[in-house]
Design a protein around this motif. Structure first.
Motif, PDB file in Angstrom:
ATOM      1  N   LEU A   1       0.739  -1.174  -0.009  1.00 17.27           N
ATOM      2  CA  LEU A   1      -0.080   0.106   0.045  1.00 17.27           C
ATOM      3  C   LEU A   1       0.879   1.267   0.140  1.00 17.27           C
ATOM      4  N   LEU A   2       2.093   1.205  -0.027  1.00 17.63           N
ATOM      5  CA  LEU A   2       3.061   2.092  -0.373  1.00 17.63           C
ATOM      6  C   LEU A   2       2.529   3.347  -1.103  1.00 17.63           C
ATOM      7  N   VAL A   3       2.320   3.019  -2.376  1.00 15.96           N
ATOM      8  CA  VAL A   3       2.196   3.951  -3.247  1.00 15.96           C
ATOM      9  C   VAL A   3       0.849   4.708  -2.821  1.00 15.96           C
ATOM     10  N   GLN A   4      -0.129   4.149  -2.256  1.00 19.01           N
ATOM     11  CA  GLN A   4      -1.305   4.772  -1.892  1.00 19.01           C
ATOM     12  C   GLN A   4      -1.134   5.613  -0.780  1.00 19.01           C
ATOM     13  N   ARG A   5      -0.395   5.141   0.172  1.00 18.94           N
ATOM     14  CA  ARG A   5      -0.032   6.218   1.267  1.00 18.94           C
ATOM     15  C   ARG A   5       0.981   7.202   0.886  1.00 18.94           C
ATOM     16  N   VAL A   6       1.874   7.177  -0.221  1.00 15.45           N
ATOM     17  CA  VAL A   6       2.413   8.260  -0.444  1.00 15.45           C
ATOM     18  C   VAL A   6       1.529   9.291  -1.117  1.00 15.45           C
ATOM     19  N   ARG A   7       0.438   8.837  -1.962  1.00 11.17           N
ATOM     20  CA  ARG A   7      -0.398   9.814  -2.565  1.00 11.17           C
ATOM     21  C   ARG A   7      -1.158  10.395  -1.446  1.00 11.17           C
ATOM     22  N   GLN A   8      -1.455   9.803  -0.380  1.00  8.41           N
ATOM     23  CA  GLN A   8      -2.382  10.380   0.469  1.00  8.41           C
ATOM     24  C   GLN A   8      -1.707  11.346   1.233  1.00  8.41           C
ATOM     25  N   VAL A   9      -0.508  11.258   1.755  1.00  5.18           N
ATOM     26  CA  VAL A   9       0.314  12.187   2.332  1.00  5.18           C
ATOM     27  C   VAL A   9       0.715  13.544   1.337  1.00  5.18           C
ATOM     28  N   LEU A  10       0.883  13.096   0.139  1.00  6.83           N
ATOM     29  CA  LEU A  10       1.073  14.339  -0.669  1.00  6.83           C
ATOM     30  C   LEU A  10      -0.140  15.238  -1.176  1.00  6.83           C
ATOM     31  N   ALA A  11      -1.266  14.507  -0.830  1.00  7.50           N
ATOM     32  CA  ALA A  11      -2.426  15.172  -1.154  1.00  7.50           C
ATOM     33  C   ALA A  11      -3.062  16.048   0.002  1.00  7.50           C
ATOM     34  N   THR A  12      -2.815  15.470   1.031  1.00 10.96           N
ATOM     35  CA  THR A  12      -3.442  15.863   2.447  1.00 10.96           C
ATOM     36  C   THR A  12      -2.384  16.662   3.149  1.00 10.96           C
ATOM     37  N   GLN A  13      -1.089  16.501   2.955  1.00 10.11           N
ATOM     38  CA  GLN A  13       0.091  17.296   3.844  1.00 10.11           C
ATOM     39  C   GLN A  13       0.998  17.549   2.905  1.00 10.11           C
ATOM     40  N   PRO A  14       0.663  18.424   1.963  1.00  9.62           N
ATOM     41  CA  PRO A  14       1.694  18.812   0.736  1.00  9.62           C
ATOM     42  C   PRO A  14       2.809  19.683   1.525  1.00  9.62           C
ATOM     43  N   LEU A  15       2.516  20.497   2.363  1.00 11.03           N
ATOM     44  CA  LEU A  15       3.504  21.421   2.790  1.00 11.03           C
ATOM     45  C   LEU A  15       4.576  20.549   3.786  1.00 11.03           C
ATOM     46  N   ASP A  16       4.281  19.541   3.946  1.00  9.25           N
ATOM     47  CA  ASP A  16       5.102  18.711   5.027  1.00  9.25           C
ATOM     48  C   ASP A  16       5.795  17.585   4.106  1.00  9.25           C
ATOM     49  N   ALA A  17       5.512  17.663   2.804  1.00 11.05           N
ATOM     50  CA  ALA A  17       6.367  16.462   2.069  1.00 11.05           C
ATOM     51  C   ALA A  17       7.171  17.341   0.935  1.00 11.05           C
TER      52      ALA A  17
ATOM     53  N   LYS B   1       4.554  12.802  -7.204  1.00 11.60           N
ATOM     54  CA  LYS B   1       4.345  14.219  -6.824  1.00 11.60           C
ATOM     55  C   LYS B   1       3.796  14.701  -8.033  1.00 11.60           C
ATOM     56  N   ASP B   2       4.274  14.589  -9.081  1.00  8.36           N
ATOM     57  CA  ASP B   2       3.915  15.295 -10.330  1.00  8.36           C
ATOM     58  C   ASP B   2       2.209  14.874 -10.415  1.00  8.36           C
ATOM     59  N   GLU B   3       1.952  13.655 -10.220  1.00  8.00           N
ATOM     60  CA  GLU B   3       0.756  13.110 -10.396  1.00  8.00           C
ATOM     61  C   GLU B   3      -0.427  13.711  -9.340  1.00  8.00           C
ATOM     62  N   VAL B   4      -0.094  13.903  -8.044  1.00  8.24           N
ATOM     63  CA  VAL B   4      -0.840  14.367  -7.159  1.00  8.24           C
ATOM     64  C   VAL B   4      -0.792  15.814  -7.318  1.00  8.24           C
ATOM     65  N   ARG B   5       0.316  16.632  -7.461  1.00  5.80           N
ATOM     66  CA  ARG B   5       0.355  18.083  -7.634  1.00  5.80           C
ATOM     67  C   ARG B   5      -0.667  18.405  -8.921  1.00  5.80           C
ATOM     68  N   ARG B   6      -0.282  17.796 -10.067  1.00  2.97           N
ATOM     69  CA  ARG B   6      -1.071  18.135 -11.053  1.00  2.97           C
ATOM     70  C   ARG B   6      -2.664  17.979 -10.962  1.00  2.97           C
ATOM     71  N   GLN B   7      -2.973  16.690 -10.345  1.00  2.82           N
ATOM     72  CA  GLN B   7      -4.421  16.843 -10.142  1.00  2.82           C
ATOM     73  C   GLN B   7      -4.989  17.862  -9.130  1.00  2.82           C
ATOM     74  N   ARG B   8      -4.240  17.998  -8.043  1.00  6.04           N
ATOM     75  CA  ARG B   8      -4.730  19.225  -7.049  1.00  6.04           C
ATOM     76  C   ARG B   8      -4.747  20.596  -7.896  1.00  6.04           C
ATOM     77  N   ALA B   9      -3.622  20.851  -8.651  1.00  2.00           N
ATOM     78  CA  ALA B   9      -3.790  22.252  -9.293  1.00  2.00           C
ATOM     79  C   ALA B   9      -4.663  22.444 -10.386  1.00  2.00           C
ATOM     80  N   THR B  10      -4.902  21.283 -11.177  1.00  2.00           N
ATOM     81  CA  THR B  10      -5.953  21.585 -11.961  1.00  2.00           C
ATOM     82  C   THR B  10      -7.311  21.670 -11.599  1.00  2.00           C
ATOM     83  N   GLU B  11      -7.666  20.860 -10.485  1.00  2.79           N
ATOM     84  CA  GLU B  11      -9.007  20.964  -9.805  1.00  2.79           C
ATOM     85  C   GLU B  11      -9.182  22.267  -9.110  1.00  2.79           C
ATOM     86  N   LEU B  12      -8.035  23.072  -8.470  1.00  5.87           N
ATOM     87  CA  LEU B  12      -8.263  24.388  -7.951  1.00  5.87           C
ATOM     88  C   LEU B  12      -8.540  25.460  -9.158  1.00  5.87           C
TER      89      LEU B  12
END
Length: 345
Positions: free
Chosen positions: A242-258, A290-301
């Motif tokens: 589950l590491l990939v999913q856990r990395v995605r979650q931290v990057l999405a919910t705590q971007p400033l801490d990662a 990182k690119d995947e999560v950041r791009r998804q978050r940025a385009t959504e905003l």
């Protein structure tokens, strides 16, 4: 008393396991009126070291002394429970849950079946929000055996859970119903995550998503495991399914801490050197995630809000607006502002 098999030469390794756990086993011998000398000799543990609060033994020595004590006492609980568990009890428990479709069902069955063998202590699986908790509830005070009781039971079920799903299951924390012992520095080696003492019961905590993983072992694997089950610990499992999913979650919910691998690894309770290796084993990379999560978050905003580009950059985990614009152009070929305008047409 059963005759002990001869032990192979013990491999060298760091002496990290507290001698306090061995002293508890020696107490169990005394209560039964038996002599632990043969077991201690087999594990190459000198009797004069037993009362040394600073003494430690290796993992191999702990395996040998535990196995020898279980055989001679005919008690896999090592005198810690309200009744003895005859040799083979934990193998029976492991087999009884092997046919479970998921880890969650396997652990529920294991806890229920454990209660049929001994009513105290009582292991239970609890789920609250996204956290799973395996607790050990003591119905009586085991006294000097408390530490050995809860440590051995929690490590047993944690190691078996990892084995069932062929995955490392990192702990978010552990708790214990006694004050910090003199050898408290050994606890990070026994359990991942922070340890809390003085709790009402003993427990380990982990991400509840692991409960949905399928049981991956079969009867052949079980037979092989039971030939040498005592070394079963989470540290033998490098893969984290589950590491990939856990990395995605931290990057999405705590971007400033990662922002970097060190910070992210700390959030995930793995080492900064281990994180990229484990991701590679899963066919992923930290930069790609990182690119995947950041791009998804940025385009959504950009699509759903009118936030300024600087705020979008910060919310997506970028340290400044310039680096965000540079990355966004690499993803889309457009600046964030131009892309937003085009999508609005």
């Amino acid at each position: 008393m059963s005759k002990l098999p001869e032990a192979p030469p013990l491999p060298h390794g760091p002496a990290l396991t507290p001698m306090a756990l061995v002293r508890a086993m020696v107490r169990a011998y005394a209560w039964r009126g038996l002599d632990p000398a043969a077991a201690l000799a087999l594990a190459q543990i000198a009797t004069e070291e037993l009362d040394d609060p600073a003494a430690r033994i290796t993992a191999a020595q702990m395996e040998v002394i535990s196995g020898a004590a279980m055989r001679e006492l005919d008690d896999e609980a090592l005198g810690c429970f309200d009744r003895a568990l005859p040799w083979g009890s934990y193998g029976l428990l492991a087999r009884a849950s092997l046919s479970s479709p998921t880890l969650g069902i396997a652990l529920k069955r294991w806890c229920r079946h454990h209660g049929l063998l001994a009513s105290d202590p009582l292991p239970v699986l609890e789920i609250e929000a996204d956290v799973a908790r395996i607790a050990v509830r003591l119905q009586r005070d085991p006294g000097a055996m408390t530490e050995l009781c809860v440590i051995s039971l929690l490590r047993n079920i944690h190691g078996l859970a990892c084995w069932y799903v062929d995955s490392r299951i990192p702990l978010q924390g552990a708790q214990f119903p006694y004050p910090p012992p003199p050898h408290v520095d050994a606890y990070p080696l026994l359990f991942d995550g922070p340890s809390r003492f003085g709790a009402t019961d003993a427990a380990i905590h982990f991400d509840a998503r692991y409960l949905d993983l399928p049981v991956r072992r079969d009867e052949v694997a079980m037979t092989q495991l039971l030939q040498r089950a005592l070394p079963l610990t989470v540290r033998s499992f490098r893969r984290d399914r589950l590491l990939v999913q856990r990395v995605r979650q931290v990057l999405a919910t705590q971007p400033l801490d990662a922002h970097n691998a060190e910070d992210l690894a700390a959030q995930l309770n793995v080492s900064a050197r281990t994180l990229p290796r484990q991701l590679k084993e899963e066919g992923a990379s930290l930069q790609a995630l990182k690119d995947e999560v950041r791009r998804q978050r940025a385009t959504e905003l950009l699509l759903r809000t009118r936030r300024p580009i600087k705020q979008v950059a910060q919310a997506a985990g970028f340290q400044n607006e310039k680096s965000f614009i540079r990355a966004f152009k690499a993803w889309t070929g457009r600046s964030p502002g131009d892309w937003r305008s085009e999508q609005a047409l």
